[in-house]
Design an enzyme around this catalytic site. Sequence first.
Site, PDB file in Angstrom:
ATOM      1  N   CYS A   1      43.596  16.137 -11.554  1.00 18.48           N
ATOM      2  CA  CYS A   1      43.169  17.453 -12.418  1.00 18.48           C
ATOM      3  C   CYS A   1      41.810  18.150 -10.770  1.00 18.48           C
ATOM      4  O   CYS A   1      41.075  17.267 -10.822  1.00 18.48           O
ATOM      5  CB  CYS A   1      42.128  16.974 -13.464  1.00 18.48           C
ATOM      6  SG  CYS A   1      43.115  16.446 -14.525  1.00 18.48           S
TER       7      CYS A   1
ATOM      8  N   ARG B   1      45.359  18.159  -4.800  1.00 16.71           N
ATOM      9  CA  ARG B   1      45.085  16.725  -5.356  1.00 16.71           C
ATOM     10  C   ARG B   1      45.655  16.662  -6.071  1.00 16.71           C
ATOM     11  O   ARG B   1      45.859  15.501  -6.733  1.00 16.71           O
ATOM     12  CB  ARG B   1      44.029  16.868  -6.203  1.00 16.71           C
ATOM     13  CG  ARG B   1      42.584  17.548  -6.196  1.00 16.71           C
ATOM     14  CD  ARG B   1      41.163  18.394  -6.044  1.00 16.71           C
ATOM     15  NE  ARG B   1      40.939  17.326  -7.503  1.00 16.71           N
ATOM     16  CZ  ARG B   1      40.182  15.871  -6.936  1.00 16.71           C
ATOM     17  NH1 ARG B   1      39.338  16.338  -6.268  1.00 16.71           N
ATOM     18  NH2 ARG B   1      39.593  15.321  -7.418  1.00 16.71           N
TER      19      ARG B   1
ATOM     20  N   TRP C   1      46.146  16.998 -14.065  1.00 12.22           N
ATOM     21  CA  TRP C   1      47.283  16.422 -13.000  1.00 12.22           C
ATOM     22  C   TRP C   1      47.853  15.545 -14.964  1.00 12.22           C
ATOM     23  O   TRP C   1      46.906  14.265 -15.406  1.00 12.22           O
ATOM     24  CB  TRP C   1      46.770  15.422 -12.687  1.00 12.22           C
ATOM     25  CG  TRP C   1      48.099  14.826 -11.957  1.00 12.22           C
ATOM     26  CD1 TRP C   1      49.222  14.973 -11.573  1.00 12.22           C
ATOM     27  CD2 TRP C   1      48.498  12.583 -12.160  1.00 12.22           C
ATOM     28  NE1 TRP C   1      49.766  13.636 -10.683  1.00 12.22           N
ATOM     29  CE2 TRP C   1      49.086  12.066 -11.617  1.00 12.22           C
ATOM     30  CE3 TRP C   1      47.451  12.121 -13.518  1.00 12.22           C
ATOM     31  CZ2 TRP C   1      49.341  10.871 -11.954  1.00 12.22           C
ATOM     32  CZ3 TRP C   1      47.611  10.617 -13.103  1.00 12.22           C
ATOM     33  CH2 TRP C   1      48.805  10.337 -12.541  1.00 12.22           C
TER      34      TRP C   1
ATOM     35  N   ASN D   1      38.121  16.034 -16.354  1.00 10.01           N
ATOM     36  CA  ASN D   1      39.427  15.720 -15.353  1.00 10.01           C
ATOM     37  C   ASN D   1      38.972  14.045 -15.433  1.00 10.01           C
ATOM     38  O   ASN D   1      37.554  13.326 -15.677  1.00 10.01           O
ATOM     39  CB  ASN D   1      38.636  15.220 -13.674  1.00 10.01           C
ATOM     40  CG  ASN D   1      39.151  14.486 -12.909  1.00 10.01           C
ATOM     41  OD1 ASN D   1      40.218  13.712 -13.244  1.00 10.01           O
ATOM     42  ND2 ASN D   1      39.295  14.671 -11.584  1.00 10.01           N
ATOM     43  N   GLY D   2      40.126  12.570 -15.743  1.00 14.47           N
ATOM     44  CA  GLY D   2      39.305  11.416 -16.098  1.00 14.47           C
ATOM     45  C   GLY D   2      39.850  11.074 -17.196  1.00 14.47           C
ATOM     46  O   GLY D   2      40.751  12.047 -18.317  1.00 14.47           O
TER      47      GLY D   2
ATOM     48  N   GLU E   1      53.969   1.367   5.543  1.00 11.94           N
ATOM     49  CA  GLU E   1      54.113   2.463   5.918  1.00 11.94           C
ATOM     50  C   GLU E   1      55.215   3.896   5.648  1.00 11.94           C
ATOM     51  O   GLU E   1      55.223   5.031   5.167  1.00 11.94           O
ATOM     52  CB  GLU E   1      52.642   2.348   6.676  1.00 11.94           C
ATOM     53  CG  GLU E   1      51.981   4.417   6.720  1.00 11.94           C
ATOM     54  CD  GLU E   1      51.327   4.838   5.587  1.00 11.94           C
ATOM     55  OE1 GLU E   1      51.464   4.186   4.980  1.00 11.94           O
ATOM     56  OE2 GLU E   1      51.032   5.998   5.813  1.00 11.94           O
TER      57      GLU E   1
ATOM     58  N   LYS F   1      55.806   6.900   3.038  1.00 15.91           N
ATOM     59  CA  LYS F   1      55.958   8.606   3.578  1.00 15.91           C
ATOM     60  C   LYS F   1      57.354   9.185   3.280  1.00 15.91           C
ATOM     61  O   LYS F   1      57.332   9.838   2.263  1.00 15.91           O
ATOM     62  CB  LYS F   1      55.593   8.740   5.235  1.00 15.91           C
ATOM     63  CG  LYS F   1      54.493   8.018   5.650  1.00 15.91           C
ATOM     64  CD  LYS F   1      53.272   9.111   4.815  1.00 15.91           C
ATOM     65  CE  LYS F   1      52.438   8.755   3.769  1.00 15.91           C
ATOM     66  NZ  LYS F   1      51.474   8.049   3.773  1.00 15.91           N
TER      67      LYS F   1
ATOM     68  N   GLU G   1      57.589   9.368  -0.388  1.00 14.81           N
ATOM     69  CA  GLU G   1      56.006  10.161  -1.829  1.00 14.81           C
ATOM     70  C   GLU G   1      56.909  11.837  -1.310  1.00 14.81           C
ATOM     71  O   GLU G   1      56.833  12.575  -2.215  1.00 14.81           O
ATOM     72  CB  GLU G   1      55.113  10.177  -0.307  1.00 14.81           C
ATOM     73  CG  GLU G   1      54.605   8.945  -0.171  1.00 14.81           C
ATOM     74  CD  GLU G   1      53.386   9.442   0.358  1.00 14.81           C
ATOM     75  OE1 GLU G   1      52.009   8.917  -0.999  1.00 14.81           O
ATOM     76  OE2 GLU G   1      53.307   8.751   1.236  1.00 14.81           O
TER      77      GLU G   1
ATOM     78  N   HIS H   1      66.848 -12.627   3.630  1.00 11.41           N
ATOM     79  CA  HIS H   1      66.883 -13.255   2.700  1.00 11.41           C
ATOM     80  C   HIS H   1      67.144 -12.346   1.430  1.00 11.41           C
ATOM     81  O   HIS H   1      66.772 -12.515   0.948  1.00 11.41           O
ATOM     82  CB  HIS H   1      65.431 -13.682   2.809  1.00 11.41           C
ATOM     83  CG  HIS H   1      64.834 -14.826   3.582  1.00 11.41           C
ATOM     84  ND1 HIS H   1      65.893 -16.580   3.494  1.00 11.41           N
ATOM     85  CD2 HIS H   1      64.154 -14.913   4.538  1.00 11.41           C
ATOM     86  CE1 HIS H   1      65.238 -16.718   4.655  1.00 11.41           C
ATOM     87  NE2 HIS H   1      64.375 -15.915   5.849  1.00 11.41           N
TER      88      HIS H   1
ATOM     89  N   LYS I   1      46.222  13.753  -4.569  1.00 11.72           N
ATOM     90  CA  LYS I   1      45.733  12.994  -3.557  1.00 11.72           C
ATOM     91  C   LYS I   1      44.376  12.161  -3.636  1.00 11.72           C
ATOM     92  O   LYS I   1      44.480  11.169  -2.708  1.00 11.72           O
ATOM     93  CB  LYS I   1      45.703  14.629  -2.713  1.00 11.72           C
ATOM     94  CG  LYS I   1      44.549  14.407  -1.702  1.00 11.72           C
ATOM     95  CD  LYS I   1      45.253  13.471   0.064  1.00 11.72           C
ATOM     96  CE  LYS I   1      44.187  13.464   0.513  1.00 11.72           C
ATOM     97  NZ  LYS I   1      45.717  12.805   1.363  1.00 11.72           N
TER      98      LYS I   1
HETATM   99  C1  G6P Z   1      46.750   8.465  -3.617  1.00 11.00           C
HETATM  100  C2  G6P Z   1      46.912   9.122  -2.012  1.00 11.00           C
HETATM  101  C3  G6P Z   1      47.635   8.030  -1.141  1.00 11.00           C
HETATM  102  C4  G6P Z   1      46.632   7.329  -1.116  1.00 11.00           C
HETATM  103  C5  G6P Z   1      46.029   6.600  -2.212  1.00 11.00           C
HETATM  104  C6  G6P Z   1      44.754   6.046  -1.542  1.00 11.00           C
HETATM  105  O1  G6P Z   1      47.632   7.351  -3.500  1.00 11.00           O
HETATM  106  O2  G6P Z   1      48.284  10.579  -2.477  1.00 11.00           O
HETATM  107  O3  G6P Z   1      47.864   9.175   0.052  1.00 11.00           O
HETATM  108  O4  G6P Z   1      46.600   6.076   0.429  1.00 11.00           O
HETATM  109  O5  G6P Z   1      46.047   7.775  -3.542  1.00 11.00           O
HETATM  110  O6  G6P Z   1      43.658   7.289  -1.431  1.00 11.00           O
HETATM  111  P1  G6P Z   1      42.475   6.290  -1.132  1.00 11.00           P
HETATM  112  O7  G6P Z   1      41.774   8.370  -1.169  1.00 11.00           O
HETATM  113  O8  G6P Z   1      40.967   5.986  -1.650  1.00 11.00           O
HETATM  114  O9  G6P Z   1      42.780   6.339   0.477  1.00 11.00           O
END
Ligand code: G6P
Length: 613
Positions: A2, A27, A76, A102-103, A486, A490, A493, A509, A608
């Site tokens: 949010c 965000r 959100w 927010n929260g 990673e 990506k 996501e 395995h 984000k």
């Molecule tokens: C969310 C974001 C990711 C990020 C993760 C941790 O899931 O979409 O891109 O890696 O949070 O966020 P931070 O700000 O703690 O690195």
Amino acid sequence: MCGIVAYIGKKQALPIIINGLKKLEYRGYDSAGVAVVSESGIAIRKKAGKVADLERLLAVNGFDKTSTVGFGHTRWATHGEPNDLNAHPIYDDDQEIIVIHNGIIENYNSLKIRLEREGYIFRTETDTECLVHLIRSHFKNTDNFETSVRLALNEVEGAYGICVLCKSEPGKIIAARNGSPLVLGVGEKEFILASDATAIIPHTRQVVYLLDGEMVTVTCDNFSIKTIGDEKIERALEEITFDLEQIEKGGYEHFMHKEICEQPESIMNTLRGRIRKDNGLVKLGGLTNVVDKLAFAKRIIITACGTAWHAGLVGEYMIEQMCRIPVEVEYASEFRYRDPIVYPGDSMFVISQSGETADTRAALKEAKKRGADVYGIVNVVGSTIARETDAGIYTHAGPEIGVASTKAFTSQLTGLALISLLIAQHKSLMPPNEIKKITDELLRIPDKIKMILDQSDKIKEIAKVFKFCQHMLYLGRGYNFPVALEGALKLKEISYIHAEGYPAAEMKHGPIALIDANMPVIVIAPKDSTYDKIISNIREVKARKGVVISISDEHNTDIDEYSDYSIKIPSTCKFLSPILTTIPLQLFAYNLAVLRGCNVDQPRNLAKSVTVE
Ligand code: G6P
């Protein structure tokens, strides 16, 4: 997650709020709304969808555009689906108390039962609504807006960043935080509150970061901060250090692409001033006072979420190999719920781009409570985690707007390399000339990244081949196993293609059962000590008709024989290899997602900065 933007001053509030909400879109959110003080009370509009949908709604129904006081919100969804009704602002039937939040209010249910008994009717499915009625019930008794908010917050458990308007006291916005970030921008007779500084920077650089348990009352002339226990707080203004251009797309179609391409620069910023020009040794001002403690730590715990957790896994390899200290990498969300064993004097590194991730904060708190020394590797300057850690380093990657983390990750890896070298040099585990060899190589990394970025067109062509694929496997070993994770993350996501990362040797395995002509396999295979073994893994894939995309060092042509597609990157030392091998995977995921028509900067359901647990 949010986003909150509030304005009070002399200008028209609505355009400032809408532009601020657009700055916070990155965000992640699923509905948006605004409220402004108007002559007849408080005008409110809200809508499921994007800020653009809200703008269309505001354009058609003659919303009061002249107001100089108001706020907006991007939601959100946590409690209740993302529809028009549950969008914020949330208000009571008389539109006396209007809240954006927010929260998560954790004692929402018990408060709701009590308030319903008192006659309040709940119209939405949100937890926020109990806050509205709670403030209203105190307002009925006290007839004082500020007191009512304070009393209500004393009854609330959970995380919040809130802004509140009151019809009877229209020249005031009250905001408070506990767990969810809020920044107050202080201009010339105008104030802007926002979830992060990106919405404030177009208006002022002077800010106050609210801390947990604090509330601020803002009028168009002044502001005053108190704790929710009613103690007055004096806080000096701080200055935002980044520029407006850094949060603009600057000619790129997407923030993610811009941020991928910025990596030569962002890594240089992580390195700036941290490698001594005279002897190539490492200095990290933020850790000078604790390096001795770190060097003799019996073990180091690294905790983080998402991409930052992958950086932590690479950090484990780096610290164990260079510093000979055992490292444990923990998902922050698991750490505090498993009664972790933490000895007083243990050291913990907390990695976070935003510095606001709720699970990461909770792990940090838990470790501190159990006696650990906690150090941050954080990107956002002044963020909560940066403040709550005992010491640490900033990664200085600059604002990262694309939801999928790219430049923040490679800066985290760079920061971890510097920290490992610092500890190794302090313990005299590596001779100075060895350290210098690696720091010299670190300084060459930005140019090597440029050489990979120059291959963008080739990587895009490869991505085209896989536009319609449904699954993908990523394999890597040693330092590049976390890179496989990673790379897969990506892809998931932003393109919604199912992908999994595995240590290459683990393929036999289980995942090998999935291999056939429809299973593309990306193999990260720089020429290191595991190279020959990885070639065997590739041959196992080929024997089952799998399609192989390999990433290996330039001049390393023998792998081409077994690869359907091969991407070449400059050679580097094993410690730094993940910084380079990550780049083609970012470009591959980005191009594939764009080809599939996905919203790469704001992928569905993702946020984000995840400020709820
Ligand atoms: C969310 C974001 C990711 C990020 C993760 C941790 O899931 O979409 O891109 O890696 O949070 O966020 P931070 O700000 O703690 O690195």
